[in-house]
Enzyme design. Structure first.
Site, mmCIF file in Angstrom:
data_model
loop_
_atom_site.group_PDB
_atom_site.id
_atom_site.type_symbol
_atom_site.label_atom_id
_atom_site.label_comp_id
_atom_site.label_asym_id
_atom_site.label_seq_id
_atom_site.Cartn_x
_atom_site.Cartn_y
_atom_site.Cartn_z
ATOM 1 N N SER A 28 0.693 7.216 -1.769
ATOM 2 C CA SER A 28 1.520 6.416 -2.616
ATOM 3 C C SER A 28 1.992 6.970 -3.972
ATOM 4 O O SER A 28 3.182 7.344 -5.027
ATOM 5 C CB SER A 28 1.972 5.383 -2.972
ATOM 6 O OG SER A 28 1.272 4.503 -2.453
ATOM 7 N N HIS A 60 5.356 9.464 3.667
ATOM 8 C CA HIS A 60 5.202 8.493 3.089
ATOM 9 C C HIS A 60 5.887 7.416 3.686
ATOM 10 O O HIS A 60 7.306 6.564 3.600
ATOM 11 C CB HIS A 60 5.558 8.241 1.366
ATOM 12 C CG HIS A 60 5.551 7.209 1.133
ATOM 13 N ND1 HIS A 60 6.453 6.577 -0.146
ATOM 14 C CD2 HIS A 60 4.382 6.194 0.540
ATOM 15 C CE1 HIS A 60 6.105 5.436 -0.426
ATOM 16 N NE2 HIS A 60 4.575 5.237 -0.120
ATOM 17 N N GLU A 64 9.406 8.017 3.285
ATOM 18 C CA GLU A 64 9.864 9.136 2.736
ATOM 19 C C GLU A 64 9.166 10.653 2.891
ATOM 20 O O GLU A 64 7.834 10.785 3.122
ATOM 21 C CB GLU A 64 9.207 9.137 1.218
ATOM 22 C CG GLU A 64 10.786 7.920 0.306
ATOM 23 C CD GLU A 64 9.943 7.986 -0.684
ATOM 24 O OE1 GLU A 64 11.009 7.557 -1.570
ATOM 25 O OE2 GLU A 64 8.871 7.557 -0.894
ATOM 26 N N ASN A 101 9.676 3.400 -4.785
ATOM 27 C CA ASN A 101 8.335 3.155 -5.522
ATOM 28 C C ASN A 101 9.081 3.897 -6.670
ATOM 29 O O ASN A 101 8.649 2.526 -7.865
ATOM 30 C CB ASN A 101 7.126 3.136 -5.454
ATOM 31 C CG ASN A 101 5.758 2.818 -3.639
ATOM 32 O OD1 ASN A 101 6.696 1.806 -3.929
ATOM 33 N ND2 ASN A 101 5.834 3.561 -3.682
HETATM 34 P P1 NAI Z 1 -6.992 1.407 3.122
HETATM 35 O O1 NAI Z 1 -8.346 0.954 1.743
HETATM 36 O O2 NAI Z 1 -6.479 -0.042 3.327
HETATM 37 O O3 NAI Z 1 -7.551 1.608 3.813
HETATM 38 C C1 NAI Z 1 -8.224 3.388 3.508
HETATM 39 C C2 NAI Z 1 -9.495 4.136 4.729
HETATM 40 O O4 NAI Z 1 -9.376 4.898 4.323
HETATM 41 C C3 NAI Z 1 -10.614 2.515 4.499
HETATM 42 O O5 NAI Z 1 -10.452 2.495 5.994
HETATM 43 C C4 NAI Z 1 -11.547 3.497 4.708
HETATM 44 O O6 NAI Z 1 -12.318 3.083 4.676
HETATM 45 C C5 NAI Z 1 -10.868 4.756 4.667
HETATM 46 N N1 NAI Z 1 -11.499 6.213 4.315
HETATM 47 C C6 NAI Z 1 -11.928 6.647 3.030
HETATM 48 N N2 NAI Z 1 -12.261 7.439 2.815
HETATM 49 C C7 NAI Z 1 -12.430 7.555 4.460
HETATM 50 C C8 NAI Z 1 -12.609 9.168 4.704
HETATM 51 N N3 NAI Z 1 -13.423 9.716 4.038
HETATM 52 N N4 NAI Z 1 -12.751 9.465 5.981
HETATM 53 C C9 NAI Z 1 -12.169 8.612 6.486
HETATM 54 N N5 NAI Z 1 -11.445 7.477 6.660
HETATM 55 C C10 NAI Z 1 -12.093 7.074 4.980
HETATM 56 O O7 NAI Z 1 -5.457 1.715 2.582
HETATM 57 P P2 NAI Z 1 -4.213 1.649 2.279
HETATM 58 O O8 NAI Z 1 -3.588 0.665 1.933
HETATM 59 O O9 NAI Z 1 -4.067 2.210 3.786
HETATM 60 O O10 NAI Z 1 -3.722 3.061 1.903
HETATM 61 C C11 NAI Z 1 -3.934 4.580 2.648
HETATM 62 C C12 NAI Z 1 -2.542 5.705 1.716
HETATM 63 O O11 NAI Z 1 -1.270 5.183 2.209
HETATM 64 C C13 NAI Z 1 -3.273 5.678 -0.060
HETATM 65 O O12 NAI Z 1 -3.552 7.143 -0.055
HETATM 66 C C14 NAI Z 1 -2.043 4.852 -0.402
HETATM 67 O O13 NAI Z 1 -1.250 5.188 -1.272
HETATM 68 C C15 NAI Z 1 -0.957 5.085 0.596
HETATM 69 N N6 NAI Z 1 0.067 3.586 1.003
HETATM 70 C C16 NAI Z 1 -0.088 2.576 0.868
HETATM 71 C C17 NAI Z 1 1.002 1.734 0.797
HETATM 72 C C18 NAI Z 1 0.595 -0.111 0.779
HETATM 73 O O14 NAI Z 1 1.406 -1.100 1.386
HETATM 74 N N7 NAI Z 1 -1.360 -0.332 0.791
HETATM 75 C C19 NAI Z 1 2.078 2.489 1.659
HETATM 76 C C20 NAI Z 1 2.403 3.001 1.343
HETATM 77 C C21 NAI Z 1 1.558 4.189 1.051
#
Ligand code: NAI
Length: 673
Positions: free
Chosen positions: A413, A434, A446, A484
């Site tokens: 994001s 996104h 996006e 955002n």
């Molecule tokens: P989250 O923390 O819920 O999930 C991330 C996951 O990635 C975790 O399960 C973790 O174990 C895993 N992970 C970390 N390193 C890893 C690796 N090397 N290999 C495999 N898995 C790995 O995070 P979330 O909220 O799902 O965000 C993920 C991405 O999406 C980020 O880039 C965030 O900026 C983006 N995003 C988040 C939004 C939100 O509302 N939470 C909205 C839009 C985008």
């Protein structure tokens, strides 16, 4: 009498007439020309009535998608609206009054005016497969059924189910429609024609609700039930923003489903068609169509691999499986994937009525901790933690294993694509996809084009977004992309209002009264205050401004919003505890202006920087990606309707009173309204 261009009439050996709709249009819609020709076809039966009539569609895609929304957009006077509606009423009445049995033979979509057409037939038969959908979504366009459908629906399935369908705008599959009494038969393809013939030959009694349901139409009961229905609608839509559901309830309260309701329905819908709400919702309809256009490409997708099974990755994978793709999901350990599997199964059970479809979706969802499926996928989406180094390390590991033609997308994001791409041998293959949270609810994605992204890859990414039935919006890679970036000043202003001791309930109420689905404080709590803080920090670093102290304090003390049980609000069972009586020292109008005009000012800045091509795309993004009040047609459209000069003047006043964060962006000079 002229040739029929949109209909084809055939007679068979058993003296049945088969009238096939094949509009000169990619989908069957009821333009005035199509309606006029239907009238012509009905006249042909006067001289020699057949034994029965089957009305079907010659298009494989479906029966009829409804009235011609393009014609709605051209209406400028009540007389024009009435002419259009009366024409449909008169034709449908002639169809309904034909002296021989008539059957609608339905497959695929049968929506809006299309279902009203089917309701004007005595019987309805539908193909029982996953594609058949019956519904009256007019309310979503700011109107209600207007071709006699409200009366005929209530007469056919009763008030309760009828209003349920009309007020929600939801559509039903064939089995549910059969249970509701909307259909006489739901059958497989091979029995469709036979079922139609059978109804004509046997002429069973018409579908009618049970006697006790018919009692609900009696005059003494109507005011009570109407009050109940109004209360239900009030929970979701305010009458001043969305008048159509209230108008529909009032119609029924006055007439029951008696004859007088036909004329009153026509007049009411003609009135509504001209309302600002309907005009703006029709505009949103076309904005959606425009976004769909970005995804036109021949590319086919079968397998997507998602890395990171967290909030976003897990839900993206589930959504893809539900939409027919094989989705393999990779994370650090089985423990990390397990919650995603649970949520995916919940989505499948909500989405699919048929057991075999649910099972098939489960089969397509593949937990893949080791990433063995990576090298087979056409699309790889990275959704791991928001950390540049971690993402770069991952890219170095996976790039050698990707298919040569695979699309690599990040769900970041806030991280610049250009920096992420530094870890790749082939940076041109990286784009941003996104998604918004919650994935299942937000239609927009996006599609971010970095400095190095290959335009062909961006096109392919848009096609992928369409393949999973989301709406792609190409955006330039810039901090916060579009949604955002524009939302952040709005949220930050809400927090500054809090620092001025304005009660959070008053802030949220002001936004809700403006038409936002959820106030900014609750929105921040829902997104997660840690996520808000991270995005706010990145955006303020790049674009200036300050992160409000209140937000930092909450995160430091572990109050992260809904997910931790407390943020700005405290939550019980996922619901915020809201104080009923709060007094705000600031007027509602001032709160609204501070919130909305900061958002609008940022839209102007984003346009100046060409994050998207034009004002319409800004409106589409904010409505579909952030829920900006749809009936206002989007923030830029709101600005136009409010008047550029008036808004500019107000921002200048706010700058005087509150400082430079309200300073007009230099882009205002170039606005063309
Ligand atoms: P989250 O923390 O819920 O999930 C991330 C996951 O990635 C975790 O399960 C973790 O174990 C895993 N992970 C970390 N390193 C890893 C690796 N090397 N290999 C495999 N898995 C790995 O995070 P979330 O909220 O799902 O965000 C993920 C991405 O999406 C980020 O880039 C965030 O900026 C983006 N995003 C988040 C939004 C939100 O509302 N939470 C909205 C839009 C985008």
């Amino acid at each position: 009498m002229g040739e029929l261009r949109h209909w084809r009439l055939e007679h068979d050996a058993q003296d049945l007439a088969w009238l096939w709709l094949d509009a000169q249009n990619p989908v069957n819609i009821l333009s005035s020309e199509v309606l006029q020709e239907l009238g012509q076809a009905i006249t042909l039966f006067d001289a020699k009535p057949p034994k029965g009539l089957v009305l079907g569609s010659a298009k494989p895609s479906g029966f009829c998608a409804g009235a011609d929304v393009k014609e709605f957009a051209k209406i400028t006077s009540r007389d024009q609206a009435l002419t259009l509606v009366h024409q449909a009423h008169a034709t449908f009445r002639r169809l309904a009054e034909l002296p021989f049995p008539t059957v609608a033979r339905i497959h695929g979509y049968c929506l809006g005016g299309g279902l009203e057409l089917a309701l004007a037939c005595r019987y309805r038969v539908a193909l029982d497969d996953a594609k058949t959908r019956l519904g009256l979504p007019e309310i979503l366009l700011g109107i209600h059924p207007g071709f006699g459908g409200s009366v005929r629906l209530i007469r056919t399935i009763g008030v309760l189910k009828g209003f349920e369908l009309m007020l929600s705008g939801n559509s039903l599959d064939a089995q549910t429609a059969l249970r509701y009494g909307l259909l006489d038969y739901a059958v497989p393809e091979r029995h469709l024609d036979r079922a139609c013939r059978h109804l004509i030959t046997t002429q069973p009694p018409l579908q009618r609700p049970a006697w006790w349901l018919r009692l609900l139409n009696f005059a003494p009961i109507r005011p009570l039930l109407a009050a109940y229905l109004r209360r239900q609608v009030q929970k979701r839509a305010r009458p001043e923003h969305y008048p159509a559901p209230y108008a529909l309830i009032a119609l029924w309260q006055r007439f029951g489903a008696q004859e007088g309701m036909f004329l009153a329905e026509a007049e009411s819908v003609a009135e509504l068609l001209l309302s600002e709400t309907a005009q703006n919702l029709v505009r949103v309809f076309f904005l959606r169509e425009r976004l769909k256009g970005f995804g036109r490409s021949e590319a086919a997708f079968h397998h997507v691999h998602i890395i990171g099974a967290g909030t976003m990755g897990g839900d993206i994978a589930a959504w893809c499986s539900a939409h027919g793709l094989k989705a393999s999901v990779q994370d650090l350990s089985p423990k990390h994937v397990a919650p995603a599997v649970k949520r995916a199964y919940q989505l499948f059970s909500r989405t699919f009525k048929r057991r075999h479809e649910e099972t098939a979706a489960r089969d397509r969802f593949i937990p893949d901790v080791k990433g063995v499926q990576l090298s087979r996928a056409e699309v790889v989406i990275e959704a791991i933690v928001e950390d540049l180094k971690a993402k770069q390390v991952l890219y170095r590991q996976i790039e050698p294993r990707l298919r040569a033609d695979a699309l690599l997308a990040t769900n970041t994001s806030s991280l610049p694509l250009e920096e992420l791409a530094q870890a790749l041998e082939r940076p041109e293959r990286l784009v941003g996809l996104h998604f918004f949270n919650p994935v299942a609810k937000m239609p927009l994605v996006e599609v971010v084009q970095g400095k190095f992204s290959d335009p062909k890859t961006v096109e392919k990414a848009c096609a992928f977004v369409r393949a999973i039935d989301k709406l792609p919006l190409p955006v330039k890679s810039a901090p916060g992309f579009l949604v955002n970036r524009v939302l952040m000043p709005y949220l930050m202003e809400a927090m500054l209002l809090l620092e001025e001791q304005i009660p959070q309930e008053a802030i949220d109420r002001a936004a809700a009264e403006f038409g936002m689905p959820m106030g900014p404080i609750r929105l921040a709590d829902t997104v997660g205050l840690d996520v808000c803080l991270a995005v706010a920090e990145i955006l303020t670093q790049k674009l200036g401004g300050e992160v409000p102290k209140r937000l930092r304090d909450k995160v430091t003390t572990g109050k992260l919003g809904v997910k931790s049980g407390e943020g700005f609000y405290r939550y019980r069972g996922g619901k915020p505890i809201v104080r009923k009586r709060v007094v705000s020292p600031l007027s509602q109008e001032l709160i609204q202006d501070r919130l909305i005009l900061r958002l609008v000012n940022e839209c102007v800045a984003a346009l100046r920087e060409k994050i998207v091509e034009d004002t319409d795309l800004v409106d589409a993004a904010l409505i579909l990606g952030a829920g900006f009040a749809p009936f206002r047609g989007g923030p830029m459209h709101y600005l136009k309707q409010r008047g550029l000069e008036a808004a500019r003047k107000r921002l200048e006043e706010l700058e005087q009173a509150y400082g430079s964060r309200f300073r007009l962006d230099v882009g205002w000079a170039k606005l063309k309204y």
